[in-house]
Design a protein around this motif. Sequence first.
Motif, PDB file in Angstrom:
ATOM      1  N   GLU A  33       0.821  -1.522   0.020  1.00  0.00           N
ATOM      2  CA  GLU A  33      -0.061  -0.126  -0.077  1.00  0.00           C
ATOM      3  C   GLU A  33       0.755   1.178  -0.117  1.00  0.00           C
ATOM      4  OE1 GLU A  33      -3.534  -0.130  -0.356  1.00  0.00           O
ATOM      5  OE2 GLU A  33      -3.143  -2.263  -0.438  1.00  0.00           O
ATOM      6  N   GLU A  34       1.934   1.210   0.432  1.00  0.00           N
ATOM      7  CA  GLU A  34       2.868   2.468   0.509  1.00  0.00           C
ATOM      8  C   GLU A  34       4.194   2.075  -0.101  1.00  0.00           C
ATOM      9  OE1 GLU A  34       4.763   5.610   3.573  1.00  0.00           O
ATOM     10  OE2 GLU A  34       3.069   4.384   4.226  1.00  0.00           O
ATOM     11  N   PRO A  35       4.441   2.077  -1.355  1.00  0.00           N
ATOM     12  CA  PRO A  35       5.857   1.376  -1.751  1.00  0.00           C
ATOM     13  C   PRO A  35       7.064   2.201  -1.411  1.00  0.00           C
ATOM     14  CG  PRO A  35       4.441   2.264  -3.675  1.00  0.00           C
ATOM     15  CD  PRO A  35       3.526   2.153  -2.420  1.00  0.00           C
ATOM     16  N   GLY A  36       8.072   1.641  -1.489  1.00  0.00           N
ATOM     17  CA  GLY A  36       9.290   2.436  -1.258  1.00  0.00           C
ATOM     18  C   GLY A  36       9.798   2.775   0.370  1.00  0.00           C
ATOM     19  N   LEU A  37       8.951   1.999   1.032  1.00  0.00           N
ATOM     20  CA  LEU A  37       9.415   2.455   2.499  1.00  0.00           C
ATOM     21  C   LEU A  37      11.002   2.013   2.648  1.00  0.00           C
ATOM     22  CD1 LEU A  37       6.645   0.455   4.526  1.00  0.00           C
ATOM     23  CD2 LEU A  37       6.979   2.932   4.384  1.00  0.00           C
ATOM     24  N   PRO A  38      11.670   2.688   3.689  1.00  0.00           N
ATOM     25  CA  PRO A  38      12.953   2.825   3.861  1.00  0.00           C
ATOM     26  C   PRO A  38      13.452   1.250   4.278  1.00  0.00           C
ATOM     27  CG  PRO A  38      12.167   4.402   5.153  1.00  0.00           C
ATOM     28  CD  PRO A  38      11.011   3.670   4.343  1.00  0.00           C
ATOM     29  N   ASP A  39      14.857   1.102   3.716  1.00  0.00           N
ATOM     30  CA  ASP A  39      15.368   0.166   4.404  1.00  0.00           C
ATOM     31  C   ASP A  39      16.749   0.767   5.039  1.00  0.00           C
ATOM     32  OD1 ASP A  39      16.948   0.870   2.391  1.00  0.00           O
ATOM     33  OD2 ASP A  39      16.691  -1.097   1.048  1.00  0.00           O
ATOM     34  N   GLU A  40      17.567  -0.040   5.599  1.00  0.00           N
ATOM     35  CA  GLU A  40      18.687   0.359   6.240  1.00  0.00           C
ATOM     36  C   GLU A  40      19.547   1.614   5.456  1.00  0.00           C
ATOM     37  OE1 GLU A  40      22.336  -0.687   9.194  1.00  0.00           O
ATOM     38  OE2 GLU A  40      21.428  -2.075   7.809  1.00  0.00           O
ATOM     39  N   PHE A  41      19.695   0.853   3.993  1.00  0.00           N
ATOM     40  CA  PHE A  41      20.438   1.988   3.121  1.00  0.00           C
ATOM     41  C   PHE A  41      19.723   3.223   2.915  1.00  0.00           C
ATOM     42  CE2 PHE A  41      21.356   3.451  -1.577  1.00  0.00           C
ATOM     43  CZ  PHE A  41      22.509   3.555  -1.330  1.00  0.00           C
TER      44      PHE A  41
END
Length: 185
Positions: A33-41
Amino acid sequence: MTLSNLFTENAEQLKPTNTTLPTMYDLPSEDPEEPGLPDEFHDLQPQLLSATLRLVDVKSDRIFTGTDLNLYYDPEHKWYKRPDWFVAIGVPRLYDERDMRMSFVVWDEGVSPSVIVELLSEGTDKEDLGLTKAQLGKAPTKWDVYEQILKVPNYVVYDRYKDILRAYRLVQGQYQAIELKTNGS
């Protein structure tokens, strides 16, 4: 039972076996529903950009860098985009010289960002690269907002999986690719 024993016991119970439980590579890191949630990078790279930014002709208290912060550009619809990183020049670091920012409101600040950086994610890569077309009645794409509405002079996109850095400069109202030279060329 001590708290330490409880953690150790639970850790043993949760220890994955590579043959039965999925790893982080097998599970989605983004909410559909919310693409692009941040990862550690997506957390570390913008911090590095902010920490190493040096503009010799601008006072440091007149530079604002935003990371994963809502960038509002349309007061009528309250539409926004959320760049991975951006810099706005001539804007105080603090809102009204006193508060940390909860968002960046272009019509309130009177200036658009000078540079926006997007770090490609699987769910947002097509929009970040300008390959997604706007849909009638919906918010414009990132590319359209950055290029046509905000007229951000410099737009940078980095794909860490393919190790590809792309940069664009606004020329006569349209983004033109900038040829980037590497150490080997």
